[in-house]
Design a protein around this motif. Structure first.
Motif, PDB file in Angstrom:
ATOM      1  N   PHE A 187       0.827  -1.211   0.000  1.00 41.34           N
ATOM      2  CA  PHE A 187       0.000   0.000   0.000  1.00 41.34           C
ATOM      3  C   PHE A 187       0.858   1.257   0.000  1.00 41.34           C
ATOM      4  O   PHE A 187       2.022   1.260   0.396  1.00 41.34           O
ATOM      5  CB  PHE A 187      -0.937   0.020   1.214  1.00 41.34           C
ATOM      6  N   THR A 188       0.244   2.352  -0.445  1.00 46.47           N
ATOM      7  CA  THR A 188       0.748   3.693  -0.193  1.00 46.47           C
ATOM      8  C   THR A 188      -0.294   4.406   0.658  1.00 46.47           C
ATOM      9  O   THR A 188      -1.501   4.213   0.483  1.00 46.47           O
ATOM     10  CB  THR A 188       0.989   4.497  -1.483  1.00 46.47           C
ATOM     11  N   ALA A 189       0.198   5.231   1.569  1.00 49.08           N
ATOM     12  CA  ALA A 189      -0.683   6.025   2.437  1.00 49.08           C
ATOM     13  C   ALA A 189      -0.020   7.379   2.625  1.00 49.08           C
ATOM     14  O   ALA A 189       0.651   7.625   3.635  1.00 49.08           O
ATOM     15  CB  ALA A 189      -0.915   5.320   3.768  1.00 49.08           C
ATOM     16  N   ASN A 190      -0.174   8.252   1.648  1.00 50.22           N
ATOM     17  CA  ASN A 190       0.520   9.530   1.614  1.00 50.22           C
ATOM     18  C   ASN A 190      -0.442  10.696   1.808  1.00 50.22           C
ATOM     19  O   ASN A 190      -1.606  10.631   1.399  1.00 50.22           O
ATOM     20  CB  ASN A 190       1.247   9.704   0.280  1.00 50.22           C
ATOM     21  N   GLY A 191       0.038  11.752   2.459  1.00 53.26           N
ATOM     22  CA  GLY A 191      -0.735  12.976   2.590  1.00 53.26           C
ATOM     23  C   GLY A 191      -1.895  12.893   3.557  1.00 53.26           C
ATOM     24  O   GLY A 191      -2.798  13.732   3.517  1.00 53.26           O
ATOM     25  N   SER A 199      -2.738   9.819  10.522  1.00 54.75           N
ATOM     26  CA  SER A 199      -1.592   8.929  10.348  1.00 54.75           C
ATOM     27  C   SER A 199      -1.794   8.161   9.051  1.00 54.75           C
ATOM     28  O   SER A 199      -2.909   8.091   8.525  1.00 54.75           O
ATOM     29  CB  SER A 199      -1.449   7.943  11.517  1.00 54.75           C
ATOM     30  N   GLY A 200      -0.698   7.557   8.561  1.00 57.38           N
ATOM     31  CA  GLY A 200      -0.857   6.667   7.418  1.00 57.38           C
ATOM     32  C   GLY A 200      -1.570   5.392   7.827  1.00 57.38           C
ATOM     33  O   GLY A 200      -2.510   4.943   7.178  1.00 57.38           O
ATOM     34  N   THR A 217       4.799   2.831   1.152  1.00 59.16           N
ATOM     35  CA  THR A 217       5.273   4.201   1.355  1.00 59.16           C
ATOM     36  C   THR A 217       4.238   5.003   2.130  1.00 59.16           C
ATOM     37  O   THR A 217       3.040   4.927   1.853  1.00 59.16           O
ATOM     38  CB  THR A 217       5.569   4.915   0.025  1.00 59.16           C
ATOM     39  N   ILE A 218       4.738   5.759   3.108  1.00 58.95           N
ATOM     40  CA  ILE A 218       3.894   6.604   3.943  1.00 58.95           C
ATOM     41  C   ILE A 218       4.561   7.967   4.070  1.00 58.95           C
ATOM     42  O   ILE A 218       5.678   8.071   4.589  1.00 58.95           O
ATOM     43  CB  ILE A 218       3.687   5.992   5.340  1.00 58.95           C
ATOM     44  N   THR A 219       3.901   8.999   3.579  1.00 55.75           N
ATOM     45  CA  THR A 219       4.383  10.373   3.716  1.00 55.75           C
ATOM     46  C   THR A 219       3.260  11.187   4.338  1.00 55.75           C
ATOM     47  O   THR A 219       2.374  11.677   3.629  1.00 55.75           O
ATOM     48  CB  THR A 219       4.786  10.963   2.354  1.00 55.75           C
ATOM     49  N   PRO A 220       3.230  11.318   5.659  1.00 59.65           N
ATOM     50  CA  PRO A 220       2.092  11.971   6.323  1.00 59.65           C
ATOM     51  C   PRO A 220       2.046  13.476   6.041  1.00 59.65           C
ATOM     52  O   PRO A 220       3.082  14.130   5.922  1.00 59.65           O
ATOM     53  CB  PRO A 220       2.340  11.709   7.807  1.00 59.65           C
ATOM     54  N   HIS A 221       0.839  13.989   5.962  1.00 61.58           N
ATOM     55  CA  HIS A 221       0.658  15.444   5.932  1.00 61.58           C
ATOM     56  C   HIS A 221       0.753  16.004   7.348  1.00 61.58           C
ATOM     57  O   HIS A 221       1.242  17.113   7.572  1.00 61.58           O
ATOM     58  CB  HIS A 221      -0.703  15.797   5.320  1.00 61.58           C
ATOM     59  N   ASP A 222       0.290  15.238   8.308  1.00 58.70           N
ATOM     60  CA  ASP A 222       0.330  15.604   9.716  1.00 58.70           C
ATOM     61  C   ASP A 222       0.352  14.302  10.510  1.00 58.70           C
ATOM     62  O   ASP A 222       0.174  13.216   9.961  1.00 58.70           O
ATOM     63  CB  ASP A 222      -0.882  16.461  10.078  1.00 58.70           C
ATOM     64  N   ALA A 282       7.380  12.597   8.556  1.00 65.50           N
ATOM     65  CA  ALA A 282       6.262  12.607   9.500  1.00 65.50           C
ATOM     66  C   ALA A 282       6.370  13.813  10.436  1.00 65.50           C
ATOM     67  O   ALA A 282       7.426  14.033  11.035  1.00 65.50           O
ATOM     68  CB  ALA A 282       6.230  11.329  10.321  1.00 65.50           C
ATOM     69  N   PRO A 283       5.302  14.611  10.592  1.00 63.51           N
ATOM     70  CA  PRO A 283       5.330  15.728  11.548  1.00 63.51           C
ATOM     71  C   PRO A 283       5.365  15.271  13.002  1.00 63.51           C
ATOM     72  O   PRO A 283       5.615  16.066  13.897  1.00 63.51           O
ATOM     73  CB  PRO A 283       4.040  16.483  11.230  1.00 63.51           C
ATOM     74  N   GLY A 284       5.110  13.998  13.251  1.00 60.77           N
ATOM     75  CA  GLY A 284       5.251  13.398  14.570  1.00 60.77           C
ATOM     76  C   GLY A 284       6.264  12.273  14.501  1.00 60.77           C
ATOM     77  O   GLY A 284       7.272  12.378  13.806  1.00 60.77           O
ATOM     78  N   ASP A 285       6.006  11.172  15.212  1.00 62.45           N
ATOM     79  CA  ASP A 285       6.870  10.000  15.123  1.00 62.45           C
ATOM     80  C   ASP A 285       6.659   9.305  13.780  1.00 62.45           C
ATOM     81  O   ASP A 285       5.520   9.144  13.323  1.00 62.45           O
ATOM     82  CB  ASP A 285       6.557   9.009  16.241  1.00 62.45           C
ATOM     83  N   GLY A 286       7.767   8.846  13.192  1.00 59.88           N
ATOM     84  CA  GLY A 286       7.608   8.039  11.985  1.00 59.88           C
ATOM     85  C   GLY A 286       6.884   6.744  12.287  1.00 59.88           C
ATOM     86  O   GLY A 286       5.941   6.363  11.594  1.00 59.88           O
ATOM     87  N   ILE A 287       7.331   6.065  13.343  1.00 57.66           N
ATOM     88  CA  ILE A 287       6.702   4.817  13.806  1.00 57.66           C
ATOM     89  C   ILE A 287       6.537   4.909  15.311  1.00 57.66           C
ATOM     90  O   ILE A 287       7.490   5.252  16.028  1.00 57.66           O
ATOM     91  CB  ILE A 287       7.570   3.594  13.462  1.00 57.66           C
ATOM     92  N   TYR A 288       5.344   4.593  15.801  1.00 60.47           N
ATOM     93  CA  TYR A 288       5.071   4.595  17.239  1.00 60.47           C
ATOM     94  C   TYR A 288       4.396   3.272  17.573  1.00 60.47           C
ATOM     95  O   TYR A 288       3.310   2.964  17.061  1.00 60.47           O
ATOM     96  CB  TYR A 288       4.159   5.759  17.609  1.00 60.47           C
ATOM     97  N   VAL A 289       5.041   2.472  18.435  1.00 58.96           N
ATOM     98  CA  VAL A 289       4.503   1.157  18.796  1.00 58.96           C
ATOM     99  C   VAL A 289       4.576   0.975  20.297  1.00 58.96           C
ATOM    100  O   VAL A 289       5.652   1.142  20.900  1.00 58.96           O
ATOM    101  CB  VAL A 289       5.286   0.014  18.107  1.00 58.96           C
ATOM    102  N   THR A 290       3.456   0.612  20.923  1.00 65.70           N
ATOM    103  CA  THR A 290       3.457   0.117  22.295  1.00 65.70           C
ATOM    104  C   THR A 290       2.756  -1.231  22.292  1.00 65.70           C
ATOM    105  O   THR A 290       1.650  -1.369  21.762  1.00 65.70           O
ATOM    106  CB  THR A 290       2.754   1.080  23.273  1.00 65.70           C
ATOM    107  N   THR A 291       3.400  -2.236  22.872  1.00 61.42           N
ATOM    108  CA  THR A 291       2.855  -3.588  22.820  1.00 61.42           C
ATOM    109  C   THR A 291       3.390  -4.431  23.975  1.00 61.42           C
ATOM    110  O   THR A 291       4.431  -4.110  24.565  1.00 61.42           O
ATOM    111  CB  THR A 291       3.211  -4.271  21.477  1.00 61.42           C
TER     112      THR A 291
END
Length: 217
Positions: free
Chosen positions: A95-99, A103-104, A140-145, A168-177
């Motif tokens: 997948f792509t999840a841009n803009g 989050s993506g 590919t993931i290019t967040p707008h916010d 990413a305007p925040g964390d590129g990857i955020y994981v809690t598990t």
């Protein structure tokens, strides 16, 4: 399936069953894709009213495509690109999840109405795998916010492979598990916060966090 430029959801699925999606295009919506379970209510004859019984989760959620980049999934320019609320296994590929603004990719457990993730009003998310299965193709993931990939309060293993997040305007990857975390062939560059925040310290026993061939600039 093409479902673009809707004022609310491109696709919203509310189900307690098996969810399988193949070659989905959902851009310019509020959420490109929202998958969630539902609240089960039962009649209480003493109270003479329906009362909350339980949260019903999808059995599994799978997003995939044929092994051809021309048929990859696209979730661009939404508020949330791919949003999954489930306590069972989630597999997202090709997948792509841009803009997107939220989050993506956003994965969390299920909540009672008005509940807050990470509290007793919500369940934990299940195991999450994000990867590409197409030769010479990466997600590919290019967040707008917001963040690139957000997996919150999971109880299972989280695996991210062959995925690129940029700007990413925040964390590129955020994981809690509570499970093991694996990143392989991942790039998360030009974020305004962490390239990757990976946290499994709440696991009952110490579990590995494994990064292979990853880039964070």
């Amino acid at each position: 399936m093409l479902t673009d430029n809707n004022p609310y959801y491109g696709i919203q699925i509310i189900s307690g069953g098996v969810i399988k999606l193949t070659t989905i295009r959902a851009s310019g919506n509020f959420h490109g894709l929202l998958v969630q379970g539902y609240e089960k209510w039962v009649y209480d004859p003493v109270a003479d009213e329906d009362v909350f019984d339980s949260l019903i989760s999808p059995i599994s959620v799978t997003l995939t495509s044929p092994a051809d980049a021309n048929f990859a999934n696209i979730f661009n320019n939404n508020y949330g690109g791919i949003v999954i609320q489930s306590e069972k296994t989630v597999l997202l590929t090709n997948f792509t999840a841009n803009g997107n603004s939220l989050s993506g990719v956003w994965v969390q457990g299920m909540c009672k109405e008005g509940g807050t993730p990470g509290t007793d009003s919500c369940t934990k998310a299940g195991a999450v795998t994000i990867k590409s299965t197409i030769s010479n193709y990466v997600n590919t993931i290019t967040p707008h916010d917001g963040m690139g990939i957000y997996v919150y309060d999971s109880k299972g293993a989280v695996i991210i492979e062959r995925t690129v997040i940029d700007g990413a305007p925040g964390d590129g990857i955020y994981v809690t598990t509570l499970g093991a975390i694996t990143l392989k062939d991942v790039k998360s560059n030009n974020s305004t916060s962490n390239g990757a925040y990976l946290d499994n310290q709440a696991a009952l026993t110490a579990l590995p966090v494994t990064l292979t061939n990853c880039e964070f600039n």
